[in-house]
Design an enzyme around this catalytic site. Structure first.
Site, PDB file in Angstrom:
ATOM      1  N   LYS A 123      -9.916  -7.964   8.089  1.00  0.00           N
ATOM      2  CA  LYS A 123     -10.585  -8.245   9.363  1.00  0.00           C
ATOM      3  C   LYS A 123     -10.333  -7.069  10.292  1.00  0.00           C
ATOM      4  CE  LYS A 123      -6.677 -10.650  11.430  1.00  0.00           C
ATOM      5  NZ  LYS A 123      -6.178 -10.138  12.702  1.00  0.00           N
ATOM      6  N   HIS A 140       0.829  -1.211   0.000  1.00  0.00           N
ATOM      7  CA  HIS A 140       0.000   0.000   0.000  1.00  0.00           C
ATOM      8  C   HIS A 140       0.860   1.257   0.000  1.00  0.00           C
ATOM      9  CE1 HIS A 140      -3.570  -2.425   0.653  1.00  0.00           C
ATOM     10  NE2 HIS A 140      -4.297  -1.334   0.523  1.00  0.00           N
TER      11      HIS A 140
END
Lengths: 279, 184
Positions: B104, B39
């Protein structure tokens, strides 16, 4: 003196790394089965059943339970009548980790804190050594995943807050962790000692078999009360809402400084991996 | 529980808008992997005005760093990693048309607002079920940043990859609703 060659240590650590990451303990499996009966949420029940299914696949296919195969934490209880021969014990343990993570197709997850460059072989291991009486060497490998470790904390409470202050800190930690550590979790609590000891007591509490209680009745009560309160938070399996937020709460305690009340909370995901061998 | 909704990426605005929290979704097709390190590099590309290793619009990024594949298998264990570590990067990708993220754990306010503003959805997979999730992954190839090892960007071909909608385009949050429902 009984002699143990460090090559034996390497072989044992290698095998323990692989086995711990693919074979979830029977105590955890049993706790998950019980949790399915106790869970009210249909989604929660489904999640718990899938975790059992996951453990079966991992065991049968020799694939890790979780892709995060952890930092290799090694606990050693070294009998004082043992003489280790053949080289450096530390090197032997790291070689065992290197072989286990390579040959077991385990993920290498250790890196430089700033550059984030991966060491490539999951070393160095974290080694905790206790010297005990006798002539045997007990080795426990407990791979620790990052997701649940990140939710762990140590605090130095004011002694005046007492047992209620400890409870409040533990409950708040679990509440704030929410879905992050992959509930249902196991909550290790270390009370007392010094700053670093409280964390180690908490980590060692995670090694106790699920379903067992602390032998001290006061601490057993504390474990039960904390567990009930945690499972009333509503977080549930995977944080999607439900009753079973934690499978167990384990507390370890020792004396502390007259000025201090250290508390460590080490959160462990359901993949509570640890395997041991006594040489 | 509701029926499973079957979707194939890339997703369009209508696909995304129809999803609501608690929906069970199964993806078949291609999704991309990315964790913290990947990222960071993707976002640096935006700053430098460079092109991406894959087209972002309509795609789904799965936050996962798989374990190595044994011989003859496409991938090792491959469950989700915790999503908050991607929170500082995600809004920039959502703005470019990313339609879904799988991970999650809860997202921060900035990510939730970006999802509402630019029509994106956050899904969760079962954390700690890496062996089970891997069974839905049929092929994996590195498309960028091989030097990152487990953190490289991979294109996964998945079949009936199971997820649950946690944040929808209307700003709802299943984590918050779930806790409210079961807290005592």
């Amino acid at each position: 003196m009984r002699e143990i060659h460090v090559k034996e240590v390497t072989a044992v650590v290698r095998d323990l790394c692989i086995r711990a990451n693919t074979h979830l303990g029977e105590d955890v499996l049993e706790a998950l089965r019980k949790a399915i009966d106790q869970e009210d949420s249909p989604t929660g029940k489904d999640v718990l059943a899938k975790l059992l299914e996951n453990a079966r696949i991992a065991r049968e296919d020799s694939i890790p339970i979780c892709q995060d195969t952890g930092f290799a934490v090694v606990f050693m209880e070294l009998g004082q009548e043992v003489s280790l021969t053949g080289g450096s014990l530390k090197d032997a343990i790291n070689e065992g980790v290197r072989q286990g993570y390579q040959e077991g197709y385990l993920r290498k997850s250790t890196c430089h804190p700033f550059t984030r460059t991966n060491t490539g072989d999951n070393t160095p291991a974290i080694i905790h050594l206790d010297v005990v009486t006798g002539d045997s060497l007990r080795l426990i490998v407990a791979p620790k995943g990052g997701g649940s470790e990140n939710m762990s904390r140590v605090t130095m409470l004011t002694p005046a807050v007492g047992i209620q202050g400890v409870k409040d800190f533990v409950i708040q930690r679990v509440r704030d962790s929410g879905a992050n550590p992959c509930p249902p979790t196991i909550v290790g609590v270390g009370i007392g000692g010094t700053f670093e000891t409280s964390a180690l007591l908490a980590k060692k509490a995670l090694l106790r078999p699920l379903g067992s209680r602390n032998g001290d009745p006061e601490l057993a009560t504390l474990e039960r009360e904390l567990h009930e309160e945690i499972n009333g938070l509503g977080i549930g399996p995977q944080g999607l809402g439900g009753r079973i937020t934690s499978l167990a709460v384990h507390v370890n305690m020792m004396e502390c400084h007259i000025a201090s009340l250290p508390v460590g909370v080490n959160i462990q995901c359901h993949a509570a991996r640890h395997k041991e061998v006594v040489l | 529980m509701n029926d499973v909704i079957r979707l194939t990426p890339p997703l369009n605005d209508a696909d995304v808008a129809s999803l609501k929290i608690g929906d069970r979704v199964a993806f078949t097709g291609a999704i991309y992997t990315g964790r913290d390190a990947a990222h960071k590099r993707l976002v640096e590309l935006i700053g430098a005005g460079k092109s991406f290793p894959f087209d972002i619009p309509g795609q789904i990024i799965y936050y996962v760093g798989p374990s190595p594949a044994r011989f003859g298998r496409p991938i090792g264990a491959a469950g989700p990693t915790t999503s908050y570590r991607m929170d500082s990067y995600a809004p920039q990708l959502i703005r470019l048309g990313l339609k879904g993220m799988i991970g999650k754990g809860a997202r921060n306010q900035e990510v939730k607002e970006a999802m509402v503003e630019f029509n994106a959805v956050y899904f969760v997979a079962i954390g700690g079920a890496g062996a089970l999730m891997a069974q839905a992954i049929k092929k994996a190839e590195v498309v960028a940043y091989e030097d990152l090892g487990p953190e490289a960007i991979r294109r996964l071909e998945v079949v009936e990859f199971p997820v649950i909608v946690v944040n929808d385009v209307r700003g709802n949050d299943l984590y918050e609703e779930g806790v409210k429902k079961y807290a005592r």
